[in-house]
Design a protein around this motif. Structure first.
Motif, mmCIF file in Angstrom:
data_model
loop_
_atom_site.group_PDB
_atom_site.id
_atom_site.type_symbol
_atom_site.label_atom_id
_atom_site.label_comp_id
_atom_site.label_asym_id
_atom_site.label_seq_id
_atom_site.Cartn_x
_atom_site.Cartn_y
_atom_site.Cartn_z
ATOM 1 N N ALA A 201 52.871 41.123 50.208
ATOM 2 C CA ALA A 201 54.245 41.150 49.706
ATOM 3 C C ALA A 201 54.334 40.745 48.234
ATOM 4 O O ALA A 201 55.340 41.001 47.576
ATOM 5 C CB ALA A 201 55.127 40.215 50.544
ATOM 6 N N GLY A 202 53.280 40.109 47.724
ATOM 7 C CA GLY A 202 53.318 39.603 46.366
ATOM 8 C C GLY A 202 54.221 38.390 46.234
ATOM 9 O O GLY A 202 54.529 37.953 45.122
ATOM 10 N N GLN A 203 54.646 37.845 47.366
ATOM 11 C CA GLN A 203 55.577 36.709 47.361
ATOM 12 C C GLN A 203 54.863 35.418 46.973
ATOM 13 O O GLN A 203 53.788 35.107 47.486
ATOM 14 C CB GLN A 203 56.205 36.545 48.744
ATOM 15 C CG GLN A 203 57.199 35.389 48.847
ATOM 16 C CD GLN A 203 57.794 35.252 50.233
ATOM 17 O OE1 GLN A 203 57.519 36.061 51.121
ATOM 18 N NE2 GLN A 203 58.606 34.234 50.437
ATOM 19 N N VAL A 204 55.479 34.685 46.055
ATOM 20 C CA VAL A 204 54.946 33.383 45.654
ATOM 21 C C VAL A 204 55.683 32.302 46.441
ATOM 22 O O VAL A 204 56.880 32.097 46.267
ATOM 23 C CB VAL A 204 55.132 33.150 44.137
ATOM 24 C CG1 VAL A 204 54.638 31.763 43.748
ATOM 25 C CG2 VAL A 204 54.394 34.221 43.343
ATOM 26 N N TYR A 205 54.959 31.638 47.318
ATOM 27 C CA TYR A 205 55.576 30.598 48.145
ATOM 28 C C TYR A 205 55.764 29.304 47.357
ATOM 29 O O TYR A 205 56.768 28.614 47.519
ATOM 30 C CB TYR A 205 54.711 30.314 49.375
ATOM 31 C CG TYR A 205 54.543 31.492 50.300
ATOM 32 C CD1 TYR A 205 55.627 32.011 51.002
ATOM 33 C CD2 TYR A 205 53.298 32.088 50.468
ATOM 34 C CE1 TYR A 205 55.467 33.090 51.856
ATOM 35 C CE2 TYR A 205 53.130 33.168 51.320
ATOM 36 C CZ TYR A 205 54.217 33.666 52.015
ATOM 37 O OH TYR A 205 54.057 34.736 52.851
#
Length: 391
Positions: A22-26
């Motif tokens: 997703a390329g999501q940065v948590y």
């Protein structure tokens, strides 16, 4: 895959936990002043506010423990760890899984980047010790340039000396240049074939990328070569070193410190190593600051043409990193010096601030000019997924 990306310095440790699909940065943050008084960790989750956690960080081991404790509260499992390594030397043509052998190789090439590699190797060792079930991957900045043509990387020194001591152009910022190529190719739907990638920050380098391959770059044996930088000289006559020692009376270490930490934009401006401060002072009439900016743009334009020559032409150029992404003044100054080559940018598009890839050239420009916010962390994470994803 959820990857923790770690970028260790001698007294700092940056981190980012992200998902490769997703390329999501948590979460992301930085541990600062490790081994120094007033140490702290700056931590941010998603788009939330950044917190400053004042904690004692006597060493990197303590910093990593704190970071994992913080990340446990994020409640996202870590599947693998990617380590940015500044210098891969003669061992790493690509990223590699950490083993006893590869870790020893990172230490062996450390004299080429002593402020970075030793700390990075220590952090890798700590991660393996504290979290033995997690795989680790080395992602060297130099790997992207490893297979440049020999005429680009070889120095005109006696072969036995150059080969025996592994003296060659290694380059740097390879992970960033690799990302810039990927983003530019996607943005132009494959119309980008010969790209001059301009990673302009406190450290700065250009790269000629032909069909995804590095053909040449401006940094050399070390990151001191090439473009003028925040505190680094960039390219100077090598005999300057001898002259400073013989006539100036400086020691080798003093010259090293001068050229790496006391020169560049800092020395030219007399004000700051930060381009934002220099631009502000130049606008207020400071002639030294204006000269510093003029020299930076002049040299950058020269090097762009050097990179273009290595590909026998270029169709796209991309600005990235702190200065490249944020300074419309520097972008305009560089492109103005390339106007005779048909480079034209739209002044209004150039002033737009955005976190997205964008075009700033005019429709009739002979060269497509882009601004590409770099994402080295994503490239590192994708390498971790590639090497560890099936394990």
């Amino acid at each position: 895959m959820n990857v923790l990306v770690i970028n260790a310095g001698s007294s700092s440790l940056k981190y980012q936990l992200l998902n490769t699909e997703a390329g999501q940065v948590y979460a992301k943050g930085n541990a600062e002043r490790i081994g120094i008084d007033d140490s702290f960790i700056g931590h941010q989750e998603g788009d939330g506010e950044k917190e400053k956690l004042v904690v004692e960080l006597p060493d990197h081991r303590t910093a990593i423990k704190h970071i994992f404790e913080i990340l446990e509260k994020v409640d996202v499992p870590v599947d693998g760890i990617g380590h940015r390594v500044v210098q891969g030397g003669w061992y790493f043509p690509e990223s590699a899984v950490v083993t006893d052998e590869t870790l020893a190789e990172v230490r062996e090439v450390a004299p080429l980047a002593p402020l970075h590699n030793y700390a990075e190797a220590d952090v890798i060792e700590i991660c393996r010790d504290l979290y033995p079930d997690l795989g680790n991957v080395i992602v060297p900045d130099t790997a992207f340039h490893y297979n440049m043509p020999e005429h680009a990387w070889r120095y005109a020194l006696p072969r036995d000396v150059a080969d025996g001591l592994h003296i060659r152009k290694y380059g740097a910022h390879g992970t960033s240049h690799r990302y810039i190529w990927k983003a530019a190719s996607e943005f132009t739907n494959g119309a980008c074939h010969k790209l001059v990638s301009c990673h302009l920050g406190s450290g700065a380098s250009l790269c000629a990328i032909d069909g995804g391959k590095s053909m040449d770059t401006t940094m050399g044996l070390t990151p001191l070569d090439g473009l003028i930088m925040g505190t680094r000289t960039g390219t100077v006559d090598p005999a300057t070193v001898f002259y400073l020692q013989r006539v100036g009376g400086y020691t080798v270490d003093e010259v090293d410190t001068m050229m790496n930490k006391q020169s560049g934009l800092l020395a030219l401006s007399g004000v700051s190593s930060d381009s934002r401060d220099i631009e502000e002072a130049a606008e207020a009439g400071d002639k030294n600051c204006q000269m510093a900016m003029d020299m930076f743009c002049y040299r950058c334009a020269q090097l762009i043409l050097e990179m273009a020559q290595s590909m026998e032409g270029w169709d796209t150029m991309a600005f990235s990193a702190g200065i490249g992404e944020n300074s419309d003044v520097i972008r305009a100054g560089v492109c103005e010096k390339l106007a005779w080559m048909g480079v034209k940018i739209d002044p209004e598009l150039n002033k737009v601030r955005s976190g997205d890839v964008r075009r700033i050239s005019t429709p009739d420009s002979k060269i497509d000019v882009l601004v590409v916010p770099t994402n080295e962390e994503l490239m590192i994470a994708l390498d971790v997924e590639d090497l560890l994803g099936d394990k």
